[in-house]
Scaffold this motif. Sequence first.
Motif, mmCIF file in Angstrom:
data_model
loop_
_atom_site.group_PDB
_atom_site.id
_atom_site.type_symbol
_atom_site.label_atom_id
_atom_site.label_comp_id
_atom_site.label_asym_id
_atom_site.label_seq_id
_atom_site.Cartn_x
_atom_site.Cartn_y
_atom_site.Cartn_z
ATOM 1 N N VAL A 40 0.832 -1.202 0.000
ATOM 2 C CA VAL A 40 0.000 0.000 0.000
ATOM 3 C C VAL A 40 0.868 1.255 0.000
ATOM 4 C CG1 VAL A 40 -1.618 1.367 1.384
ATOM 5 C CG2 VAL A 40 -1.995 -1.080 1.067
ATOM 6 N N LEU A 41 1.917 1.218 0.784
ATOM 7 C CA LEU A 41 2.807 2.371 0.921
ATOM 8 C C LEU A 41 4.114 2.126 0.205
ATOM 9 C CD1 LEU A 41 2.430 3.166 4.740
ATOM 10 C CD2 LEU A 41 1.268 4.309 2.850
ATOM 11 N N TYR A 42 4.759 3.193 -0.184
ATOM 12 C CA TYR A 42 6.142 3.080 -0.599
ATOM 13 C C TYR A 42 6.939 4.095 0.203
ATOM 14 C CZ TYR A 42 7.888 6.933 -3.549
ATOM 15 O OH TYR A 42 8.387 8.112 -4.016
ATOM 16 N N VAL A 43 8.167 3.720 0.517
ATOM 17 C CA VAL A 43 9.029 4.504 1.394
ATOM 18 C C VAL A 43 10.242 4.947 0.605
ATOM 19 C CG1 VAL A 43 10.295 4.531 3.575
ATOM 20 C CG2 VAL A 43 8.264 3.090 3.340
ATOM 21 N N GLN A 44 10.561 6.220 0.722
ATOM 22 C CA GLN A 44 11.680 6.771 -0.045
ATOM 23 C C GLN A 44 12.529 7.664 0.842
ATOM 24 O OE1 GLN A 44 10.867 9.653 -3.274
ATOM 25 N NE2 GLN A 44 11.823 8.161 -4.632
ATOM 26 N N GLU A 45 13.824 7.546 0.719
ATOM 27 C CA GLU A 45 14.729 8.368 1.515
ATOM 28 C C GLU A 45 14.735 9.796 0.982
ATOM 29 O OE1 GLU A 45 19.201 7.971 1.482
ATOM 30 O OE2 GLU A 45 18.795 7.173 3.492
ATOM 31 N N ARG A 46 14.586 10.758 1.889
ATOM 32 C CA ARG A 46 14.613 12.170 1.538
ATOM 33 C C ARG A 46 15.536 12.920 2.502
ATOM 34 N NH1 ARG A 46 10.633 14.054 -2.151
ATOM 35 N NH2 ARG A 46 9.909 12.216 -3.269
ATOM 36 N N VAL A 47 15.823 14.163 2.143
ATOM 37 C CA VAL A 47 16.697 15.007 2.961
ATOM 38 C C VAL A 47 15.829 15.966 3.772
ATOM 39 C CG1 VAL A 47 18.549 16.717 2.946
ATOM 40 C CG2 VAL A 47 18.562 14.841 1.292
ATOM 41 N N GLY A 48 16.076 16.004 5.087
ATOM 42 C CA GLY A 48 15.273 16.828 5.971
ATOM 43 C C GLY A 48 16.062 17.946 6.619
ATOM 44 N N LEU A 49 15.655 18.287 7.830
ATOM 45 C CA LEU A 49 16.239 19.394 8.581
ATOM 46 C C LEU A 49 17.742 19.197 8.759
ATOM 47 C CD1 LEU A 49 15.648 21.983 10.290
ATOM 48 C CD2 LEU A 49 15.340 20.451 12.252
ATOM 49 N N HIS A 50 18.508 20.243 8.413
ATOM 50 C CA HIS A 50 19.971 20.247 8.534
ATOM 51 C C HIS A 50 20.628 19.111 7.752
ATOM 52 C CE1 HIS A 50 19.320 23.372 11.387
ATOM 53 N NE2 HIS A 50 18.908 22.585 12.361
ATOM 54 N N GLY A 51 19.961 18.669 6.688
ATOM 55 C CA GLY A 51 20.538 17.640 5.830
ATOM 56 C C GLY A 51 20.362 16.220 6.336
ATOM 57 N N ARG A 52 19.636 16.051 7.435
ATOM 58 C CA ARG A 52 19.426 14.706 7.978
ATOM 59 C C ARG A 52 18.457 13.937 7.073
ATOM 60 N NH1 ARG A 52 15.604 12.333 11.094
ATOM 61 N NH2 ARG A 52 14.508 14.327 11.396
#
Length: 204
Positions: A40-52
């Motif tokens: 149902v879901l797909y998960v993808q790596e993204r860049v967040g706060l301060h590059g985390r």
Amino acid sequence: MGLRVKRCFDLIGSAALLLCLFPLMLLIALLIRCTSPGPVLYVQERVGLHGRRFRMLKFRTMTVGADRITTALHESDPHITPVGRVLRRLSLDELPQLWNVLRGDMSLIGPRPMLPETAEGLRPHQQRRHHVRPGLTGLAQVRGRNALSWSERVALDLEYVDRWSLWLDLRILWQTLGTVLSGRGLYGPDGWNRGQLDVDQQTG
């Protein structure tokens, strides 16, 4: 003080929306499961706060294995499922990101989270867009979304960081409703949300 209020708003807002939208999200999950093999879901790596980096959630809108497709995505792409096409049209595929907001990976309002390989292409002064949590919607999304060029969207992300206020967040929230209902700018060149740089990797 303002950032603490923003985080409180994110917590209350995401929790309330998850509760209110749970029946709709359950229906969407059932439709995906019944009409297309795969998760149902797909998960993808993204860049967040301060590059985390963090794992961003979305409803799956494409057939399994679409991550191996190198062509740009368009509304008529045959690998987008019928249910997925509706979800994209109404931006309902982004609803699972309310959980990312609740966890603190994202905010309701902020620059859209980039793929790591896309973020690596930013110039040093453009990295400032990562000084705030990425958002479900943002200034670029209400001023054209993927109809904007890469440079225009990055410029709007930086403008948001420089001009941030609670009042600006409320304005963006209000304008987002009209943008989603009209479907303006859902598809376009140089996208990191819908275009070739962001192929829906349906491997989860």
